[in-house]
Design a protein around this motif. Structure first.
Motif, mmCIF file in Angstrom:
data_model
loop_
_atom_site.group_PDB
_atom_site.id
_atom_site.type_symbol
_atom_site.label_atom_id
_atom_site.label_comp_id
_atom_site.label_asym_id
_atom_site.label_seq_id
_atom_site.Cartn_x
_atom_site.Cartn_y
_atom_site.Cartn_z
ATOM 1 N N THR A 148 0.897 -1.367 0.045
ATOM 2 C CA THR A 148 0.050 -0.075 0.004
ATOM 3 C C THR A 148 0.875 1.199 -0.160
ATOM 4 O O THR A 148 0.615 2.367 -1.029
ATOM 5 C CB THR A 148 -0.904 -0.113 1.356
ATOM 6 O OG1 THR A 148 -1.740 -1.279 1.202
ATOM 7 C CG2 THR A 148 -1.865 1.196 1.334
ATOM 8 N N TYR A 149 2.053 1.234 0.942
ATOM 9 C CA TYR A 149 2.771 2.303 0.911
ATOM 10 C C TYR A 149 3.528 2.601 -0.394
ATOM 11 O O TYR A 149 3.849 3.706 -1.088
ATOM 12 C CB TYR A 149 3.969 2.261 1.929
ATOM 13 C CG TYR A 149 3.286 2.211 3.371
ATOM 14 C CD1 TYR A 149 2.250 3.163 3.667
ATOM 15 C CD2 TYR A 149 3.860 1.565 4.510
ATOM 16 C CE1 TYR A 149 1.763 3.150 4.948
ATOM 17 C CE2 TYR A 149 3.259 1.631 5.607
ATOM 18 C CZ TYR A 149 2.411 2.671 6.137
ATOM 19 O OH TYR A 149 1.604 2.761 7.174
ATOM 20 N N LEU A 152 1.255 4.394 -2.613
ATOM 21 C CA LEU A 152 1.275 6.015 -2.582
ATOM 22 C C LEU A 152 2.589 6.573 -2.850
ATOM 23 O O LEU A 152 2.676 7.605 -3.394
ATOM 24 C CB LEU A 152 1.110 5.956 -0.764
ATOM 25 C CG LEU A 152 0.137 5.647 -0.283
ATOM 26 C CD1 LEU A 152 -0.076 5.554 1.264
ATOM 27 C CD2 LEU A 152 -1.090 6.258 -0.910
ATOM 28 N N GLU A 355 1.282 5.958 12.698
ATOM 29 C CA GLU A 355 1.144 5.660 11.392
ATOM 30 C C GLU A 355 -0.017 6.494 10.690
ATOM 31 O O GLU A 355 -0.124 6.854 9.811
ATOM 32 C CB GLU A 355 0.948 4.094 11.169
ATOM 33 C CG GLU A 355 0.532 3.644 9.922
ATOM 34 C CD GLU A 355 -0.080 2.183 9.740
ATOM 35 O OE1 GLU A 355 -0.180 1.724 8.879
ATOM 36 O OE2 GLU A 355 -0.302 1.583 10.812
ATOM 37 N N GLU A 356 -1.147 6.785 11.569
ATOM 38 C CA GLU A 356 -2.244 7.376 11.410
ATOM 39 C C GLU A 356 -1.864 8.835 11.082
ATOM 40 O O GLU A 356 -2.291 9.481 10.255
ATOM 41 C CB GLU A 356 -3.264 7.405 12.448
ATOM 42 C CG GLU A 356 -4.022 6.026 12.458
ATOM 43 C CD GLU A 356 -5.131 6.210 13.529
ATOM 44 O OE1 GLU A 356 -5.206 6.992 14.150
ATOM 45 O OE2 GLU A 356 -5.689 5.082 13.964
ATOM 46 N N ILE A 359 -0.224 9.030 7.580
ATOM 47 C CA ILE A 359 -1.386 8.951 6.325
ATOM 48 C C ILE A 359 -1.974 10.374 6.366
ATOM 49 O O ILE A 359 -2.215 10.682 5.242
ATOM 50 C CB ILE A 359 -2.206 7.834 6.741
ATOM 51 C CG1 ILE A 359 -1.463 6.349 6.752
ATOM 52 C CG2 ILE A 359 -3.339 7.921 5.858
ATOM 53 C CD1 ILE A 359 -0.879 6.158 5.530
ATOM 54 N N LYS A 360 -2.108 10.997 7.651
ATOM 55 C CA LYS A 360 -2.798 12.240 7.416
ATOM 56 C C LYS A 360 -2.041 13.167 6.614
ATOM 57 O O LYS A 360 -2.299 14.371 6.216
ATOM 58 C CB LYS A 360 -3.404 12.921 8.859
ATOM 59 C CG LYS A 360 -4.592 11.963 9.478
ATOM 60 C CD LYS A 360 -4.711 12.433 10.712
ATOM 61 C CE LYS A 360 -6.140 11.753 11.300
ATOM 62 N NZ LYS A 360 -6.367 12.150 12.724
ATOM 63 N N TYR A 362 0.058 12.328 4.454
ATOM 64 C CA TYR A 362 0.196 12.324 2.809
ATOM 65 C C TYR A 362 -1.065 12.994 2.425
ATOM 66 O O TYR A 362 -0.899 13.607 1.078
ATOM 67 C CB TYR A 362 -0.127 10.758 2.909
ATOM 68 C CG TYR A 362 -0.123 10.584 1.337
ATOM 69 C CD1 TYR A 362 0.907 10.571 0.520
ATOM 70 C CD2 TYR A 362 -1.414 10.104 0.690
ATOM 71 C CE1 TYR A 362 0.720 10.041 -0.980
ATOM 72 C CE2 TYR A 362 -1.511 9.689 -0.516
ATOM 73 C CZ TYR A 362 -0.399 9.595 -1.303
ATOM 74 O OH TYR A 362 -0.413 9.352 -2.762
ATOM 75 N N GLU A 363 -2.184 13.141 3.053
ATOM 76 C CA GLU A 363 -3.367 13.865 2.607
ATOM 77 C C GLU A 363 -3.104 15.326 2.418
ATOM 78 O O GLU A 363 -3.620 16.016 1.536
ATOM 79 C CB GLU A 363 -4.617 13.468 3.396
ATOM 80 C CG GLU A 363 -4.934 12.210 3.236
ATOM 81 C CD GLU A 363 -6.115 11.953 4.646
ATOM 82 O OE1 GLU A 363 -6.467 12.898 5.328
ATOM 83 O OE2 GLU A 363 -6.685 10.742 4.661
ATOM 84 N N ILE A 367 4.657 13.592 3.049
ATOM 85 C CA ILE A 367 4.978 12.266 3.884
ATOM 86 C C ILE A 367 6.421 12.028 3.629
ATOM 87 O O ILE A 367 7.163 12.364 2.434
ATOM 88 C CB ILE A 367 3.882 11.367 3.058
ATOM 89 C CG1 ILE A 367 4.247 9.807 3.737
ATOM 90 C CG2 ILE A 367 4.442 11.154 1.700
ATOM 91 C CD1 ILE A 367 3.357 8.947 3.573
ATOM 92 N N VAL A 372 8.081 6.174 7.167
ATOM 93 C CA VAL A 372 7.129 5.012 7.082
ATOM 94 C C VAL A 372 7.600 3.883 7.202
ATOM 95 O O VAL A 372 7.266 3.231 7.932
ATOM 96 C CB VAL A 372 6.567 5.229 5.588
ATOM 97 C CG1 VAL A 372 5.897 3.934 5.047
ATOM 98 C CG2 VAL A 372 5.370 6.260 5.498
ATOM 99 N N GLN A 376 7.064 1.058 10.167
ATOM 100 C CA GLN A 376 6.532 -0.120 9.924
ATOM 101 C C GLN A 376 7.575 -1.151 10.464
ATOM 102 O O GLN A 376 7.162 -2.147 11.106
ATOM 103 C CB GLN A 376 6.662 -0.139 8.286
ATOM 104 C CG GLN A 376 6.071 -1.553 7.855
ATOM 105 C CD GLN A 376 7.504 -2.756 7.915
ATOM 106 O OE1 GLN A 376 8.593 -2.079 7.904
ATOM 107 N NE2 GLN A 376 7.102 -3.919 8.075
#
Length: 406
Positions: A148-149, A152, A355-356, A359-360, A362-363, A367, A372, A376
């Protein structure tokens, strides 16, 4: 409150199902394991010894013919026939039976010890299989997360917010996790062979383990008093009793032996003579008494038995100390496993929060894929450590069960 009760009930049902599944494997192992079968055969042999000792010495029968017939007043003796039977002193055979029975009881305790050790080995192998499967699942989940990363990162590369190096690092990390997963699969097959051999069945049979195990909220409380009922200690009690029975048998065998017999001598009639006992056969009942005048042998055996009892007492005390040490160590390591599990639980929650945040970010267009990978790696570390803690908890619980369970 209703939800809490439902959750607790589900956990209890899950724990019971896990225990039942493992117990079924243990029962199969006890039924099929050749080592257990050998112990049971040894016990049956010891039981048969009771019948073996419940016998008398061989009856002696003899016959002789006089080549030169001796003349007596009543006639010539032609032959001699004898039969005799020796009898041990009163209670000797019972003492032999009691001694043989005590040795059989010792062998029976050996079966209980062997079954406990087998159950412990099966449980430990089962928990290793569980930990391996759980680690494989964690690695698979992390590989999917990295994929998934990677998607992205590819999107970020297209818009110029990341470099191809970030994508390559994510791919390299996936390759490493895939390698670890494949190694675990090979280790699982090897451990599965160990497990199936304990159950004495085909090595290729798949072993079903529970998908998830949790550390219970509270531990069962055990006391050191249960250690005294461990078969490893009861074995020394049975050995001590067998020496007592050996000494009673020695005392009986030091007594005299009685013998009863009968001699029969046919006598020929004297020719040309007429009197009342002419040609009368000879019948002679006999009694024999065997007295052990020189009884140093029995005195020596008594001293040996006394020393043997002292040796067994010392061995039992030493084994009790060893079991108490193992019990304290198992309880400590089980407590350590709970502490480590709770710490990893907190760490994993904080890593998930981080992690959350990523992800935010990234939005919003910012990032750092280095972060990451770091997060992980931490998540994977905490998950693996949690599984290891669960495995340690149940392995140590199995050891405690081996030491204490009646």
């Amino acid at each position: 409150m209703k939800n809490i009760i439902i959750i607790v009930c589900l956990l209890l049902v899950s724990t019971f199902a896990k225990a039942q599944e493992l117990q079924s494997y243990i029962q199969e192992a006890e039924a099929n394991n050749p080592d257990i079968q050998a112990y049971e055969l040894r016990y049956n042999i010891a039981r048969e010894k009771v019948s073996e000792v419940n016998t008398l010495p061989n009856t002696k029968i003899s016959a002789g013919y006089f080549v030169s017939e001796p003349e007596t007043r009543t006639g010539a003796q032609r032959a001699r026939f004898s039969i005799s039977q020796m009898l041990p002193w009163f209670g000797t055979i019972t003492a032999r039976e009691n001694y043989a029975s005590s040795m059989a009881e010792k062998e029976f305790v050996e079966i209980a010890i062997a079954k406990r050790k087998l159950a412990l080995s099966v449980a430990q192998s089962y928990y290793r299989l569980y930990a391996n499967k759980a680690n494989q699942k964690v690695l698979e989940d992390n590989i999917q997360l990295l994929q998934t990363y990677e998607r992205l990162a590819l999107t970020s590369v297209e818009v110029g917010k990341a470099s191809a190096v970030d994508v390559l690092r994510l791919q390299i990390r996936q390759n490493e996790l895939q390698q670890q997963k494949e190694v675990l699969e090979e280790e699982y097959l090897a451990e599965q062979t160990v497990f199936n051999n304990l159950l004495n069945r085909k090595e290729s049979i798949a072993v079903e383990v529970v998908p998830e195990m949790k550390i219970p909220v509270e531990d069962l409380v055990f006391s050191n008093e249960g250690l005294t009922l461990n078969p490893e200690l009861i074995k020394y009690d049975k050995l001590y009793e067998s020496v007592e029975q050996s000494e009673l048998l020695n005392q009986k065998e030091s007594g005299p032996n009685l013998g009863f017999g009968l001699d029969y001598v046919p006598v020929a009639e004297r020719p040309a003579m007429n009197f009342s006992d002419n040609g009368k056969d000879i019948v002679m009942p006999m009694v024999t008494l065997s007295i052990p005048i020189f009884n140093n042998k029995y005195s020596s055996v008594s001293k040996q038995n006394k020393l043997r009892q002292q040796e067994i007492t010392s061995q039992k005390n030493e084994r009790l100390n060893t079991l108490e040490t193992a019990f304290a160590k198992a309880k400590s390591q089980r407590n350590q496993a709970r502490i480590k599990f709770n710490t990893q639980e907190k760490n994993l929650k904080q890593a998930n929060d981080a992690e959350e945040i990523l992800i935010k970010n990234y939005e919003t267009g910012t990032i750092d894929f280095n972060d990451v990978l770091d997060i992980q790696e931490l998540q994977l570390k905490f998950q693996i450590n949690q599984i290891a803690s669960v495995q340690m908890y149940y392995v140590q619980s199995a050891i405690i069960n081996y030491l204490i369970n009646q």
